[in-house]
Design a protein around this motif. Structure first.
Motif, mmCIF file in Angstrom:
data_model
loop_
_atom_site.group_PDB
_atom_site.id
_atom_site.type_symbol
_atom_site.label_atom_id
_atom_site.label_comp_id
_atom_site.label_asym_id
_atom_site.label_seq_id
_atom_site.Cartn_x
_atom_site.Cartn_y
_atom_site.Cartn_z
ATOM 1 N N PRO A 112 0.843 -1.195 0.000
ATOM 2 C CA PRO A 112 0.000 0.000 0.000
ATOM 3 C C PRO A 112 0.882 1.250 0.000
ATOM 4 O O PRO A 112 1.953 1.275 0.626
ATOM 5 N N LEU A 113 0.428 2.275 -0.695
ATOM 6 C CA LEU A 113 1.130 3.561 -0.717
ATOM 7 C C LEU A 113 0.126 4.671 -0.465
ATOM 8 O O LEU A 113 -0.813 4.853 -1.249
ATOM 9 N N MET A 114 0.305 5.398 0.625
ATOM 10 C CA MET A 114 -0.508 6.577 0.897
ATOM 11 C C MET A 114 0.382 7.806 0.782
ATOM 12 O O MET A 114 1.504 7.825 1.299
ATOM 13 N N ASP A 115 -0.102 8.817 0.095
ATOM 14 C CA ASP A 115 0.683 10.030 -0.084
ATOM 15 C C ASP A 115 0.812 10.777 1.240
ATOM 16 O O ASP A 115 -0.178 11.201 1.826
ATOM 17 N N ALA A 116 2.045 10.914 1.733
ATOM 18 C CA ALA A 116 2.296 11.640 2.976
ATOM 19 C C ALA A 116 2.990 12.977 2.713
ATOM 20 O O ALA A 116 3.505 13.597 3.643
ATOM 21 N N ARG A 117 3.050 13.402 1.453
ATOM 22 C CA ARG A 117 3.632 14.664 1.010
ATOM 23 C C ARG A 117 5.166 14.634 1.153
ATOM 24 O O ARG A 117 5.731 13.807 1.835
ATOM 25 N N ARG A 118 5.808 15.579 0.490
ATOM 26 C CA ARG A 118 7.265 15.723 0.514
ATOM 27 C C ARG A 118 7.991 14.434 0.109
ATOM 28 O O ARG A 118 8.999 14.063 0.704
ATOM 29 N N ASN A 119 7.456 13.755 -0.895
ATOM 30 C CA ASN A 119 8.024 12.494 -1.383
ATOM 31 C C ASN A 119 8.053 11.404 -0.323
ATOM 32 O O ASN A 119 8.825 10.452 -0.421
ATOM 33 N N GLN A 120 7.212 11.542 0.698
ATOM 34 C CA GLN A 120 7.077 10.541 1.747
ATOM 35 C C GLN A 120 5.799 9.739 1.518
ATOM 36 O O GLN A 120 4.843 10.222 0.910
ATOM 37 N N THR A 121 5.800 8.527 2.024
ATOM 38 C CA THR A 121 4.619 7.682 1.909
ATOM 39 C C THR A 121 4.393 6.901 3.189
ATOM 40 O O THR A 121 5.346 6.528 3.875
ATOM 41 N N TYR A 122 3.140 6.707 3.541
ATOM 42 C CA TYR A 122 2.774 5.740 4.574
ATOM 43 C C TYR A 122 2.637 4.403 3.866
ATOM 44 O O TYR A 122 1.848 4.272 2.924
ATOM 45 N N THR A 123 3.370 3.426 4.296
ATOM 46 C CA THR A 123 3.435 2.193 3.542
ATOM 47 C C THR A 123 3.756 1.015 4.451
ATOM 48 O O THR A 123 3.918 1.146 5.664
ATOM 49 N N GLY A 124 3.852 -0.160 3.861
ATOM 50 C CA GLY A 124 4.214 -1.397 4.543
ATOM 51 C C GLY A 124 4.279 -2.488 3.493
ATOM 52 O O GLY A 124 3.982 -2.242 2.317
ATOM 53 N N LEU A 125 4.657 -3.687 3.895
ATOM 54 C CA LEU A 125 4.712 -4.812 2.965
ATOM 55 C C LEU A 125 3.995 -6.010 3.577
ATOM 56 O O LEU A 125 4.185 -6.302 4.776
ATOM 57 N N GLU A 127 2.008 -10.123 2.798
ATOM 58 C CA GLU A 127 1.760 -11.284 1.948
ATOM 59 C C GLU A 127 0.628 -12.091 2.566
ATOM 60 O O GLU A 127 0.341 -11.980 3.765
ATOM 61 N N PHE A 128 -0.011 -12.896 1.734
ATOM 62 C CA PHE A 128 -1.115 -13.733 2.200
ATOM 63 C C PHE A 128 -0.698 -15.195 2.111
ATOM 64 O O PHE A 128 -0.216 -15.657 1.086
ATOM 65 N N THR A 129 -0.864 -15.901 3.232
ATOM 66 C CA THR A 129 -0.513 -17.310 3.321
ATOM 67 C C THR A 129 -1.710 -18.074 3.874
ATOM 68 O O THR A 129 -2.776 -17.496 4.120
ATOM 69 N N GLU A 130 -1.538 -19.349 4.099
ATOM 70 C CA GLU A 130 -2.616 -20.156 4.677
ATOM 71 C C GLU A 130 -2.971 -19.691 6.087
ATOM 72 O O GLU A 130 -4.038 -20.010 6.606
ATOM 73 N N ASN A 131 -2.097 -18.912 6.702
ATOM 74 C CA ASN A 131 -2.351 -18.388 8.044
ATOM 75 C C ASN A 131 -3.012 -17.016 8.022
ATOM 76 O O ASN A 131 -3.264 -16.433 9.074
ATOM 77 N N GLY A 132 -3.277 -16.500 6.827
ATOM 78 C CA GLY A 132 -3.899 -15.189 6.722
ATOM 79 C C GLY A 132 -2.922 -14.147 6.217
ATOM 80 O O GLY A 132 -1.977 -14.464 5.486
ATOM 81 N N MET A 133 -3.133 -12.907 6.595
ATOM 82 C CA MET A 133 -2.255 -11.830 6.161
ATOM 83 C C MET A 133 -1.039 -11.745 7.077
ATOM 84 O O MET A 133 -1.165 -11.608 8.289
ATOM 85 N N GLU A 134 0.123 -11.814 6.488
ATOM 86 C CA GLU A 134 1.374 -11.729 7.226
ATOM 87 C C GLU A 134 2.008 -10.358 6.958
ATOM 88 O O GLU A 134 2.061 -9.895 5.808
ATOM 89 N N VAL A 135 2.480 -9.716 8.007
ATOM 90 C CA VAL A 135 3.121 -8.408 7.882
ATOM 91 C C VAL A 135 4.624 -8.615 7.696
ATOM 92 O O VAL A 135 5.304 -9.105 8.587
ATOM 93 N N LEU A 136 5.122 -8.239 6.530
ATOM 94 C CA LEU A 136 6.552 -8.347 6.243
ATOM 95 C C LEU A 136 7.301 -7.097 6.692
ATOM 96 O O LEU A 136 8.445 -7.173 7.128
ATOM 97 N N LEU A 137 6.653 -5.958 6.554
ATOM 98 C CA LEU A 137 7.198 -4.682 7.022
ATOM 99 C C LEU A 137 6.053 -3.891 7.626
ATOM 100 O O LEU A 137 5.094 -3.568 6.937
ATOM 101 N N GLU A 138 6.121 -3.601 8.918
ATOM 102 C CA GLU A 138 5.043 -2.883 9.584
ATOM 103 C C GLU A 138 4.875 -1.499 8.986
ATOM 104 O O GLU A 138 5.818 -0.900 8.464
ATOM 105 N N GLN A 139 3.642 -0.989 9.070
ATOM 106 C CA GLN A 139 3.361 0.318 8.507
ATOM 107 C C GLN A 139 4.342 1.359 9.039
ATOM 108 O O GLN A 139 4.705 1.365 10.211
ATOM 109 N N CYS A 140 4.763 2.241 8.152
ATOM 110 C CA CYS A 140 5.792 3.210 8.499
ATOM 111 C C CYS A 140 5.676 4.424 7.585
ATOM 112 O O CYS A 140 4.978 4.392 6.565
ATOM 113 N N ALA A 141 6.352 5.486 7.931
ATOM 114 C CA ALA A 141 6.421 6.690 7.111
ATOM 115 C C ALA A 141 7.848 6.812 6.597
ATOM 116 O O ALA A 141 8.775 7.068 7.366
ATOM 117 N N VAL A 142 8.039 6.608 5.290
ATOM 118 C CA VAL A 142 9.377 6.631 4.690
ATOM 119 C C VAL A 142 9.324 7.320 3.336
ATOM 120 O O VAL A 142 8.254 7.565 2.781
#
Length: 239
Positions: A112-125, A127-142
């Motif tokens: 996901p990419l949310m515009d946070a202005r100044r070339n910044q984004t609220y984002t994360g990474l 994946e979906f597995t048999e266990n559901g949604m797995e967070v590879l990179l927690e949401q962050c502002a980068v």
């Protein structure tokens, strides 16, 4: 299990009712009006359409941030007010997690990419597995360059979604070195249905809070706060 979902964290305002595995109603608007003008009327329209007795909901799910500071405050105040009035628990869903949940079942990594202005984004990474949604990179502002660098390092196909796609699309096309795609229009923005569905998973895990406990998660200072701090540092250097 009946959950009311609310999301006003970005450009989109959305309200939904999810009962068990059924989406009973969802009202989503991406237009120029402010969320203070749209959110409660949308909820009223849903309640009237499906003859909803608000007392019958089990919990209120809210996209808790990051996102627009004004939008988050409107959503938070609405959820807290309903929670206090109805004496129902709140379920805070990280905004970026809720956005990723739109693409449940994707074989590609989800960014996901949310515009946070100044070339910044609220984002994360994610994946979906048999266990559901797995967070590879927690949401962050980068910076957009930082998240694309991380994606290139994963060396996996990725699908992008969110209001940041239109802002950063050319940068992605020029710099993303792995196979990528963009989510279609009906899945590429925040949806309260996804927030409520993910909240039902959280509810089963006991991830609830009271209305009084709820606080939005901004991830970074507002522009006004950043400017004030810069002014204070400037005065300190001059003195």
């Amino acid at each position: 299990m009946k959950i009311l979902g609310l999301d006003s964290s970005g450009l989109v305002a959305s309200a939904a009712i999810v009962e068990n595995d059924n989406l009973l109603a969802e009202y989503t608007v991406n237009y120029k009006k402010t969320h203070s003008q749209t959110l409660l009327p949308m909820l009223d329209a849903i309640a009237e359409m499906i003859e909803l007795d608000m007392e019958t909901i089990d919990a209120i799910a809210i996209a808790g941030g990051p996102g627009s500071f004004t939008g988050l405050r409107i959503g938070s105040a609405t959820a807290k007010g309903l929670g206090l009035a109805l004496q129902k628990p709140l379920i805070q869903v990280p905004t970026v997690d809720g956005l990723a949940y739109n693409l449940w079942g994707s074989r590609d990594m989800v960014c996901p990419l949310m515009d946070a202005r100044r070339n910044q984004t609220y984002t994360g990474l994610y994946e979906f597995t048999e266990n559901g949604m797995e967070v590879l990179l927690e949401q962050c502002a980068v910076g957009i360059c930082e998240i694309i660098e991380k994606i290139n390092g994963w060396n996996r196909s990725v699908v992008f979604l969110g209001d940041g796609v239109s802002v950063f699309r050319s940068f992605i096309e020029e710099n993303c070195q792995v196979p990528f795609s963009f989510a279609p229009a009906h899945l590429n923005k925040q949806r309260a249905g996804a927030v409520a569905a993910l909240a039902s998973v959280y509810y089963e895990k006991g991830k609830i809070e009271t209305a009084a406990e709820h606080r939005p998660e901004y991830l970074r200072l507002s522009q006004a706060e950043r400017e004030r701090m810069e002014q204070e540092r400037s005065r300190q250097r001059q003195s």
